[in-house]
Motif scaffolding. Structure first.
Motif, PDB file in Angstrom:
ATOM      1  N   MET A 148       0.728  -1.149  -0.401  1.00  0.00           N
ATOM      2  CA  MET A 148      -0.127   0.210   0.275  1.00  0.00           C
ATOM      3  C   MET A 148       0.983   1.537  -0.285  1.00  0.00           C
ATOM      4  O   MET A 148       0.644   1.994  -0.281  1.00  0.00           O
ATOM      5  N   SER A 149       1.681   0.668   0.799  1.00  0.00           N
ATOM      6  CA  SER A 149       2.410   2.243   1.330  1.00  0.00           C
ATOM      7  C   SER A 149       3.870   2.848  -0.284  1.00  0.00           C
ATOM      8  O   SER A 149       3.948   3.758  -1.247  1.00  0.00           O
ATOM      9  N   GLU A 151       2.037   1.885  -3.180  1.00  0.00           N
ATOM     10  CA  GLU A 151       1.206   2.435  -4.709  1.00  0.00           C
ATOM     11  C   GLU A 151       0.782   4.363  -4.307  1.00  0.00           C
ATOM     12  O   GLU A 151       0.632   4.801  -5.222  1.00  0.00           O
ATOM     13  N   ASN A 152       1.104   4.082  -2.851  1.00  0.00           N
ATOM     14  CA  ASN A 152       0.465   5.707  -2.403  1.00  0.00           C
ATOM     15  C   ASN A 152       1.509   6.348  -2.131  1.00  0.00           C
ATOM     16  O   ASN A 152       1.565   7.812  -1.588  1.00  0.00           O
ATOM     17  N   THR A 153       2.865   6.609  -2.718  1.00  0.00           N
ATOM     18  CA  THR A 153       3.456   7.528  -3.284  1.00  0.00           C
ATOM     19  C   THR A 153       3.381   8.846  -3.593  1.00  0.00           C
ATOM     20  O   THR A 153       2.419   8.542  -4.535  1.00  0.00           O
ATOM     21  N   ASN A 167       3.567   8.614  -6.890  1.00  0.00           N
ATOM     22  CA  ASN A 167       2.626   8.312  -8.024  1.00  0.00           C
ATOM     23  C   ASN A 167       1.407   8.732  -8.255  1.00  0.00           C
ATOM     24  O   ASN A 167       0.399   7.986  -8.997  1.00  0.00           O
ATOM     25  N   MET A 168       1.346   9.905  -6.629  1.00  0.00           N
ATOM     26  CA  MET A 168      -0.330   9.983  -6.920  1.00  0.00           C
ATOM     27  C   MET A 168      -0.103  11.434  -8.024  1.00  0.00           C
ATOM     28  O   MET A 168      -1.080  10.860  -8.858  1.00  0.00           O
ATOM     29  N   LYS A 197      -0.718   9.258 -11.499  1.00  0.00           N
ATOM     30  CA  LYS A 197      -1.991   8.723 -11.480  1.00  0.00           C
ATOM     31  C   LYS A 197      -3.438  10.442 -11.466  1.00  0.00           C
ATOM     32  O   LYS A 197      -3.618  10.297 -13.000  1.00  0.00           O
ATOM     33  N   TYR A 227      -5.952  12.436  -5.625  1.00  0.00           N
ATOM     34  CA  TYR A 227      -5.219  12.023  -5.585  1.00  0.00           C
ATOM     35  C   TYR A 227      -3.849  13.118  -5.317  1.00  0.00           C
ATOM     36  O   TYR A 227      -2.411  12.717  -4.858  1.00  0.00           O
ATOM     37  N   HIS A 231      -4.191  16.432  -0.988  1.00  0.00           N
ATOM     38  CA  HIS A 231      -3.634  16.504   0.532  1.00  0.00           C
ATOM     39  C   HIS A 231      -2.143  16.843   0.456  1.00  0.00           C
ATOM     40  O   HIS A 231      -1.106  16.699   1.443  1.00  0.00           O
ATOM     41  N   PRO A 270       1.572  14.995   5.432  1.00  0.00           N
ATOM     42  CA  PRO A 270       1.728  14.528   4.567  1.00  0.00           C
ATOM     43  C   PRO A 270       2.897  14.548   4.056  1.00  0.00           C
ATOM     44  O   PRO A 270       3.739  15.949   3.797  1.00  0.00           O
TER      45      PRO A 270
END
Length: 264
Positions: A27-28, A30-32, A35-36, A39, A69, A72, A88
């Motif tokens: 999960m970590s 994918e949510n860098t 990557n955000m 996307k 995405y 934040h 974040p």
């Protein structure tokens, strides 16, 4: 399950073991932040393709997902102070890149709403873009076009004149300014008609009041004349019934009424 289970169950267990050994991104990972942002760019490109195809609803759906995405990654300064170290991690993503993407996404959402005839929503998206960047020229342009269609003529004039200065070749801006002139002309015409009607009504009222005052003045003069004559010589006051014929009977002197007493 034990080894004595049927062949079907053992086969299922083997498939479970194979799936467990397969490598999936955590999960970590994918949510860098990187990557955000990637996307968000993919959604922007997909939205652009839908917009060109005139599928404005689908384009809007892609553009609005961008905020999920990246919002934040660029917290307002006051909120950053509140969360402190809990803010974040933005990794290698620059805050100005996030802000630029937020402004572009809001502007694109505004254009989709404008095309759909949702002018209030279009203006709302423009305000969001301008909150991130008060000098977002395209947001001011779109807001001017939305304001014109919402009959906010003064606001539209301010935005469209600004847009014309920065986008002098934009046909939409030029056409909207021409339409704005026509709408202003219609408003002035209605105002003139309204004020003319008000003045006419006032003039009629004044005329009526003047006529009534004159009638009252004449009546007062006549009353004064009658009163003055009555005090000097009652025989000169006309009898309102003197010309009306009375009954055909002898008078007290035995004479018949004169012919002048008969009705004509």
């Amino acid at each position: 399950l034990s080894r004595t289970s049927s062949d079907g169950v053992i086969s299922d267990l083997r498939r479970v073991r194979i799936r467990k050994t397969k490598s999936y991104p955590t999960m970590s990972e994918e949510n860098t932040p990187e990557n955000m942002m990637k996307k968000a760019m993919e959604l922007k490109n997909a939205g652009n393709a839908s917009y060109k195809a005139k599928d404005y609803q689908k384009a809007l759906a892609n553009y609005t997902k961008i905020f999920l995405y990246i919002d934040h990654l660029n917290l307002p300064s006051d909120l950053q102070q509140m969360v402190g170290k809990s803010a974040p991690d933005t990794g290698t993503v620059k805050p100005e890149d996030v802000k630029k993407m937020q402004v572009v996404a809001n502007q694109n959402c505004a254009m989709c709403s404008l095309r759909q005839g949702k002018y209030a929503k279009a203006e709302e998206f423009c305000e969001r873009a301008l909150k991130r960047d008060p000098e977002a020229k395209k947001a001011i342009l779109i807001r001017g076009r939305a304001r014109l269609r919402r009959k906010n003529l003064d606001g539209a004039e301010e935005d469209l004149k600004f847009a014309l200065k920065h986008f002098p070749k934009d046909k939409n801006v030029q056409n909207d300014l021409e339409e704005l002139k026509k709408m202003y002309k219609q408003v002035r015409k209605k105002q003139q008609q309204l004020f003319a009607g008000m003045f006419d009504k006032k003039a009629k009222t004044q005329k009526t009041s003047t006529q009534e005052a004159k009638r009252d003045e004449v009546s007062s003069i006549i009353s004064e004349m009658i009163g003055s004559n009555g005090s000097n010589d009652n025989s000169k006051v006309p009898n309102p019934t003197s010309n009306v014929a009375g009954p055909d009977v002898p008078s007290s002197s035995g004479e018949k009424p004169s012919s002048s007493g008969q009705a004509s």
